[in-house]
Enzyme design. Structure first.
Site, mmCIF file in Angstrom:
data_model
loop_
_atom_site.group_PDB
_atom_site.id
_atom_site.type_symbol
_atom_site.label_atom_id
_atom_site.label_comp_id
_atom_site.label_asym_id
_atom_site.label_seq_id
_atom_site.Cartn_x
_atom_site.Cartn_y
_atom_site.Cartn_z
ATOM 1 N N SER A 1 2.345 2.305 -4.646
ATOM 2 C CA SER A 1 2.098 1.072 -4.334
ATOM 3 C C SER A 1 1.590 0.298 -5.638
ATOM 4 C CB SER A 1 0.839 0.949 -3.530
ATOM 5 O OG SER A 1 -0.304 1.370 -3.859
ATOM 6 N N TYR B 1 0.785 -1.180 -0.213
ATOM 7 C CA TYR B 1 -0.048 -0.021 -0.068
ATOM 8 C C TYR B 1 0.917 1.140 0.051
ATOM 9 C CZ TYR B 1 1.033 0.739 5.106
ATOM 10 O OH TYR B 1 1.384 1.013 6.216
ATOM 11 N N CYS B 2 0.263 2.282 -0.291
ATOM 12 C CA CYS B 2 0.925 3.770 -0.227
ATOM 13 C C CYS B 2 -0.232 4.636 0.291
ATOM 14 C CB CYS B 2 1.456 4.247 -1.725
ATOM 15 S SG CYS B 2 -0.045 4.151 -2.928
ATOM 16 N N TRP B 3 -0.257 5.871 -0.026
ATOM 17 C CA TRP B 3 -1.084 6.894 0.525
ATOM 18 C C TRP B 3 -2.556 6.718 -0.232
ATOM 19 C CZ3 TRP B 3 -1.208 9.796 4.371
ATOM 20 C CH2 TRP B 3 -2.131 10.789 4.703
ATOM 21 N N TYR C 1 -3.410 3.866 2.369
ATOM 22 C CA TYR C 1 -3.542 4.311 3.803
ATOM 23 C C TYR C 1 -4.782 5.146 4.176
ATOM 24 C CZ TYR C 1 -2.680 6.597 8.099
ATOM 25 O OH TYR C 1 -2.886 7.144 9.588
#
Length: 359
Positions: free
Chosen positions: A110, A102-104, A131
């Site tokens: 991601s 995952y990323c933001w 996130y």
């Protein structure tokens, strides 16, 4: 299903994290170290595709030059960093390895990492919404827990070993929510951990979510009586209201026992008098310089038993008495268990007595 779609499109919905998180072999957070430090999914490792400085650089290029220039430079940096992580951390993983990434926002950072791992042949899954999706789910599920969970509140004056009783209850098979442990703070002016700072508010809420998701909402959860703020973080309003509506039982101990327990619990202050004095001076406005000066003098002279007793009588006990009935409506002076000493055997005895009363 843990993921929707297949192949390159495999994604996990945030709503499934609570039950599916443990099914992944690894959770990879591709955000910058600064983002990761503020909060992250429990158990995640940080493999940034852009570090702190690189993220700023790409953002500046995007605003000052063009999105195209930012994407070119960003792609080069992302490719380089993913290659480095792959070589250093994942090159020996078996074909069956299944990471969650995952990323933001569940976008390009991601997405790039997931795509490369999938093309290699690993069963990589991307967190849908990143996130931000996880954060929304944490808030939602904490609200649900506030409605569904039932708490039994352990009350008691400072030094009565409430947290120690919680730990003993857990050893005896009960469900326990240790707010002070999750907040890394003992909830008083002297309560900070000298070796480890408190988590950020979002990280504290993630810790709450992670603790509650493994509990059975049909069983009692034991929790310590706390104010809304535990050091620098606060318990979410809905959860705090639910806790304060719980049945209360008090741990009662003599001043001698309480002083002995506090001397064990706050050993770091006995060897670092300047740190203790600094904390005491935070009470200047309430008790005046003369009183604080006398307490500091006790610390410098090593008269810690006298100091702890004075702090209990003058500061902690009046604060407890004024707040417990106001904040916990189900507090009853007749509902208590006596702690005879600060021995392990007596803490186990108190926990056992509380369990008998629950039945």
């Amino acid at each position: 299903m843990a993921a929707q779609g297949a192949g390159d499109s495999a994604k996990l919905l945030p709503a499934l994290l609570s039950t599916q998180l443990s099914t992944f072999d690894c959770v990879i957070d591709t955000r910058s170290p600064a983002e990761f430090a503020l909060d992250h999914i429990p158990g995640a490792i940080n493999c940034p595709v852009l570090d702190n400085d690189e993220r700023i650089l790409i953002g500046t290029l995007y605003k000052q030059e063009s999105p195209f220039a930012a994407k070119k430079r960003g792609a080069a940096l992302v490719a380089k960093n993913i290659a480095r992580h792959l070589d250093a951390r994942f090159i020996d993983m078996p074909r069956e390895w299944r990471p969650l990434i995952y990323c933001w926002r569940g976008g390009e950072r991601s997405g790039a990492f997931t795509h490369i791992l999938q093309r290699i042949g690993w069963k990589a899954v991307q967190l849908d919404g990143g996130y931000q999706g996880f954060r929304r789910q944490v808030i939602t599920e904490l609200d649900v827990a506030a409605k569904q969970c039932s708490f039994r509140v352990i009350c008691g004056m400072t030094g009565s070993g409430k947290t120690r009783v919680l730990h003993e209850l857990k050893l005896q098979g009960e469900q326990v929510l240790d707010l002070e442990g999750l907040a890394n703070h003992r909830g008083s002016v002297l309560g900070g951990d000298p070796l480890e700072p408190q988590p950020a508010q979002k990280a504290f809420e993630t810790r709450l979510w992670n603790a509650l998701r493994s509990m059975d909402s049909t069983r009692i959860i034991y929790v310590e009586s706390e104010s809304k703020k535990v050091g620098g973080v606060h318990v979410p309003d809905a959860l705090m209201e639910r806790i304060r509506d719980g049945e209360c039982i008090e741990v009662r101990a003599s001043n001698t026992t309480r002083v002995a327990w506090l001397m064990r619990e706050y050993q770091h202050f006995l060897t670092d008098t300047p740190a203790l004095e600094s904390k005491l001076h935070m009470l200047n406005a309430r008790y005046g310089k003369e009183t604080i000066s006398a307490w500091c003098q006790q610390a410098r002279e090593g008269r810690f038993t006298d100091l702890v007793n004075d702090l209990l009588v003058a500061h902690y006990d009046p604060s407890y008495q004024s707040s417990i009935k106001r904040n916990f409506p189900r507090y009853d002076t007749e509902q208590f268990v006596s702690l005879d000493s600060d021995s392990d055997a007596d803490f186990a005895k108190v926990a056992g007595a509380m369990r008998v009363r629950q039945q």
